[in-house]
Design an enzyme around this catalytic site. Structure first.
Site, short mmCIF file in Angstrom:
data_model
loop_
_atom_site.label_atom_id
_atom_site.label_comp_id
_atom_site.label_asym_id
_atom_site.label_seq_id
_atom_site.Cartn_x
_atom_site.Cartn_y
_atom_site.Cartn_z
N ASP A 14 0.87 -1.18 0.00
CA ASP A 14 0.00 0.00 0.00
C ASP A 14 0.91 1.23 0.00
OD1 ASP A 14 0.88 0.26 2.60
OD2 ASP A 14 -1.11 0.18 3.52
N CYS B 52 3.25 -3.11 4.04
CA CYS B 52 2.35 -2.00 4.39
C CYS B 52 3.05 -1.27 5.54
CB CYS B 52 0.94 -2.49 4.73
SG CYS B 52 0.77 -3.50 6.21
N THR C 40 2.82 -1.69 8.77
CA THR C 40 3.26 -2.63 9.81
C THR C 40 3.52 -4.04 9.30
OG1 THR C 40 0.95 -3.21 10.21
CG2 THR C 40 1.87 -1.42 11.56
N HIS D 291 10.22 -24.04 8.50
CA HIS D 291 9.14 -24.76 9.21
C HIS D 291 7.75 -24.56 8.62
CE1 HIS D 291 11.58 -25.15 13.22
NE2 HIS D 291 12.24 -25.59 12.17
N HIS E 203 7.36 -31.12 9.37
CA HIS E 203 6.70 -29.83 9.10
C HIS E 203 5.72 -29.92 7.93
CE1 HIS E 203 9.31 -28.04 12.02
NE2 HIS E 203 10.38 -28.49 11.37
C1 RB5 Z 1 -1.94 2.61 6.55
O1 RB5 Z 1 -1.99 3.83 7.21
C2 RB5 Z 1 -1.68 1.49 7.53
O2 RB5 Z 1 -2.77 1.33 8.38
C3 RB5 Z 1 -1.39 0.21 6.81
O3 RB5 Z 1 -0.30 0.40 5.97
C4 RB5 Z 1 -1.03 -0.99 7.67
O4 RB5 Z 1 -0.02 -0.69 8.58
C5 RB5 Z 1 -2.16 -1.70 8.27
O5 RB5 Z 1 -2.01 -2.79 8.87
#
Ligand code: RB5
Length: 148
Positions: free
Chosen positions: A11, A68, A70, A101, A136
């Site tokens: 994203d 993304c 996180t 694994h 596994h």
């Molecule tokens: C976008 O702002 C953020 O929420 C997205 O990139 C991600 O971290 C969501 O899990």
């Protein structure tokens, strides 16, 4: 030998790291497919996870990298698909063990949580480590039961 294609998708919050990793893969001599996003303009990670899952399903790519903010939202979205095993890794040990694994076929990372050099190290280990199989295999089979 069959060429392995690695699909990249992110994203807006993972756009810069996705580009850095894609360039690193190309520099290491690997074939890549960039599914976007192609700008920092706000988009929904769900759509890019779905696009990458579709590529894996039809065989356009054999493994993927999802980024993304996180690594969490985009991996959750990807793991809705039975053939996807996306693992969020921010250290090389996790990246190695999820290949050994879990036979993970997608590496997910968060641009807001990891430095570029560590992310490159995780990616290198992920692509260079083979599934261990053995005990596994049975567990991995249970992750993706055949559909009726
Ligand atoms: C976008 O702002 C953020 O929420 C997205 O990139 C991600 O971290 C969501 O899990």
């Amino acid at each position: 030998m069959k060429t392995i294609t690695t699909a990249f998708a992110s994203d807006h919050a993972g756009f810069r790291l996705k580009n850095e990793l894609k360039e690193a893969m190309e520099a290491w001599g690997h074939h890549v497919l960039d599914l976007g996003t192609h700008s920092p303009e706000s988009v929904d990670y769900y759509d890019f996870a779905d696009e990458l899952a579709a590529c894996l399903a039809v065989g356009t790519a054999q493994r993927g990298v999802l980024i993304c903010g996180t690594g969490l939202g985009i991996s959750i979205a990807a793991n809705r698909h039975g053939h996807v095993r996306a693992a969020v890794c921010h250290d090389v040990t996790s990246a190695r063990l999820t290949r050994l694994h879990n036979d993970a076929n997608v590496l997910a990372m968060g641009e807001r949580l990891i430095g570029v050099e560590t992310a490159k190290d995780c990616l290198k280990v992920f692509i260079e480590t083979s599934f261990e199989g053995g005990r596994h295999q049975r567990r991995v089979d249970k992750l993706s039961p055949p559909t009726a």
